[in-house]
Write a protein that holds these residues in place. Structure first.
Motif, PDB file in Angstrom:
ATOM      1  N   HIS A 258      37.219   3.426  30.819  1.00 15.61           N
ATOM      2  CA  HIS A 258      37.175   1.958  30.919  1.00 15.61           C
ATOM      3  C   HIS A 258      36.185   1.375  29.906  1.00 15.61           C
ATOM      4  O   HIS A 258      36.456   0.355  29.275  1.00 15.61           O
ATOM      5  CB  HIS A 258      36.790   1.527  32.332  1.00 15.61           C
ATOM      6  N   CYS A 261      37.675   1.413  26.563  1.00 11.91           N
ATOM      7  CA  CYS A 261      38.822   0.501  26.467  1.00 11.91           C
ATOM      8  C   CYS A 261      38.426  -0.961  26.280  1.00 11.91           C
ATOM      9  O   CYS A 261      39.277  -1.785  25.952  1.00 11.91           O
ATOM     10  CB  CYS A 261      39.700   0.665  27.703  1.00 11.91           C
ATOM     11  N   PRO A 265      41.701  -2.802  24.480  1.00 13.08           N
ATOM     12  CA  PRO A 265      42.415  -2.913  25.750  1.00 13.08           C
ATOM     13  C   PRO A 265      43.927  -2.819  25.609  1.00 13.08           C
ATOM     14  O   PRO A 265      44.616  -2.480  26.564  1.00 13.08           O
ATOM     15  CB  PRO A 265      41.997  -4.294  26.279  1.00 13.08           C
ATOM     16  N   LEU A 268      47.766   2.171  24.248  1.00 16.37           N
ATOM     17  CA  LEU A 268      48.555   2.839  25.276  1.00 16.37           C
ATOM     18  C   LEU A 268      47.663   3.498  26.327  1.00 16.37           C
ATOM     19  O   LEU A 268      47.901   3.387  27.526  1.00 16.37           O
ATOM     20  CB  LEU A 268      49.442   3.898  24.594  1.00 16.37           C
ATOM     21  N   MET A 269      46.598   4.158  25.870  1.00 16.11           N
ATOM     22  CA  MET A 269      45.708   4.874  26.790  1.00 16.11           C
ATOM     23  C   MET A 269      44.943   3.942  27.706  1.00 16.11           C
ATOM     24  O   MET A 269      44.360   4.392  28.684  1.00 16.11           O
ATOM     25  CB  MET A 269      44.689   5.709  26.002  1.00 16.11           C
ATOM     26  N   CYS A 270      44.893   2.674  27.347  1.00 15.09           N
ATOM     27  CA  CYS A 270      44.030   1.734  28.066  1.00 15.09           C
ATOM     28  C   CYS A 270      44.768   0.782  28.990  1.00 15.09           C
ATOM     29  O   CYS A 270      44.146  -0.011  29.683  1.00 15.09           O
ATOM     30  CB  CYS A 270      43.208   0.929  27.064  1.00 15.09           C
ATOM     31  N   ARG A 271      46.078   0.849  28.985  1.00 14.76           N
ATOM     32  CA  ARG A 271      46.798  -0.158  29.756  1.00 14.76           C
ATOM     33  C   ARG A 271      46.666   0.080  31.246  1.00 14.76           C
ATOM     34  O   ARG A 271      46.958   1.154  31.755  1.00 14.76           O
ATOM     35  CB  ARG A 271      48.273  -0.179  29.342  1.00 14.76           C
ATOM     36  N   ILE A 272      46.227  -0.953  31.916  1.00 19.97           N
ATOM     37  CA  ILE A 272      46.058  -0.876  33.362  1.00 19.97           C
ATOM     38  C   ILE A 272      47.421  -1.043  34.017  1.00 19.97           C
ATOM     39  O   ILE A 272      48.219  -1.887  33.619  1.00 19.97           O
ATOM     40  CB  ILE A 272      45.037  -1.929  33.830  1.00 19.97           C
TER      41      ILE A 272
END
Lengths: 283, 283
Positions: A258, A261, A265, A268-272
């Protein structure tokens, strides 16, 4: 406290290795910065556990360590009194070590609110970013140029921060946390010549430390060069075990991810994950 | 710089409102803390754009503002010279304002690396957390007790931080960012008596500021009390528009949400989507 890399310093000064100097000497106004930080730490920051130290006496202990001395001749013994006076005890489960992860470790530690790094102790807070060195000629402190400690004997190179790191580690209790960089192409995550390997791990008490949590930081959108299971991490885990300590190892735990990110944000790795809409929790 | 709330202060001192005092006076060692911070900001932190100020002269300007004066009699004029000397220009798109969101705003700003709050300027860095007040009797500075500025006339209450805030806002250029708290049951997100409404918004230049990005922070796992579309936010957007400025408003933008999620990564709102495994990006 040490000047860039040896190569950069030597390109700058174009002198033989042993006399290679940084472009600058002792930090201008070091006494005021030292005293101001010492007072602010105790009067304004007031961390737990509180440290009560007389700042003027501490300044005297600090200058006595190196003033009037040849900077490359120092050893950790010179700083013992100063370091032992200014390092406080550490609350359980709060000690954090870092290697190659200065920014994310300090963002995560949040100035002692989540974890306590050496830089969050009174000693580290005062000394962070300072440059200093002595000289045998008056006035005993060299404000013109300080040696590249990489060109000094190892003992002088690590006299201060090596001693400070090992004293910090010796005060750790409960769970300790270590943040390493698993994405740096230029430096392995765990190096046997790192401060952690040389000063911190050997100073952790197997009686006082119940667990070492290793977090391997992986920069967003970059290859995972090393993970808990490959690269230099298995060797690190063996070293921790051989020192008599239990450990865990995690690649980018969610809390760290987090933090990373915040700067990307949209990746791809950071999408909530979208768990429906939150209209039901609107007040 | 101001003492807790009026109620707490008055419970502590049990005196009539106008003479209500904080439990403490001017910060001990204030001169050293002031000078040390002023030097460290310029010698160690070295932010961009660099500020070059003589710290001893600045200390004189600061003490001249209030020394020997009745603390409740001060106005912003008393601090004008000090504030104008120590506030630097601000890089475009970097100014950040906050109201009720000290922690998340400063974590997000990251000491000027992402954004610059008033506390990241030389002036704010020096003064953050200090308590000070003058007295007409010698020595002119009261180290024993300072008045609760809430009990002083409004002019004295806001003499320093009100003036500093408006001067800071007047230097903003490009896009500015405002972080408000949409989850606090005790305080509306936008208050017409807030520093933002009273000092900052009126000082933003419609010629220099192209956009105001309003971010409403919603604590994880708590009701959204106010959003861009309800509560006090619509009034704020009208005020911004009436001042001649364009704006956007977002509820918990992803970057902010990631910051909040560092402390509760396991909560539903914080779970990062699983986009398959990442073995393909292992080095």
């Amino acid at each position: 406290m040490e000047c860039y890399t040896l190569i950069v310093a030597c390109l700058l000064c174009l002198l033989p290795l042993a006399t290679c100097v940084t472009p600058s000497g002792t930090t201008p106004g070091i006494q005021n910065i030292f005293l101001g930080r010492c007072l602010a730490y105790q009067e304004i920051i007031k961390p737990y556990p509180q440290t009560t130290v007389d700042c003027n006496s501490l300044w005297v202990k600090f200058t006595t360590s190196f003033e009037g001395k040849e900077p490359c001749g120092l050893t950790s013994k010179d700083y013992s009194d100063f370091i032992e006076t200014s390092l406080s005890s550490l609350p359980e489960d709060k000690a954090m070590f870092w290697s190659g992860t200065y920014r994310v470790a300090h963002d995560y530690a949040e100035s002692g609110k989540r974890f306590i790094t050496l830089e969050d102790t009174l000693l580290g807070y005062i000394m962070n970013g300072l440059v200093w060195c002595g000289q045998t000629a008056p006035p005993g402190i060299n404000y013109h140029s300080c040696p590249s400690f990489n060109g000094c004997p190892v003992a002088a190179n690590t006299a201060f921060w090596g001693k400070a790191s090992s004293q910090f580690a010796s005060r750790a209790r409960g769970t300790v946390t270590v943040l390493l960089d698993g994405s740096n192409p230029a430096k392995p995550a765990y190096r046997t010549d790192s401060y952690f390997a040389r000063f911190e791990l050997p100073s952790l008490s197997p009686e006082e430390v119940q667990m070492v949590n290793i977090y391997v930081v992986h920069a967003v959108n970059q290859p995972y060069r090393e993970t808990c299971n490959n690269g230099t991490l298995p060797a690190m885990q063996r070293a921790v075990k051989e020192h008599g300590l239990k450990y865990t190892c995690q690649d980018n735990p969610q809390a760290i991810l987090h933090l990373l990110c915040v700067d990307s944000p949209g990746s791809l790795m950071c999408r909530i994950a979208q768990h429906g809409n939150y209209s039901h929790i609107f007040g």
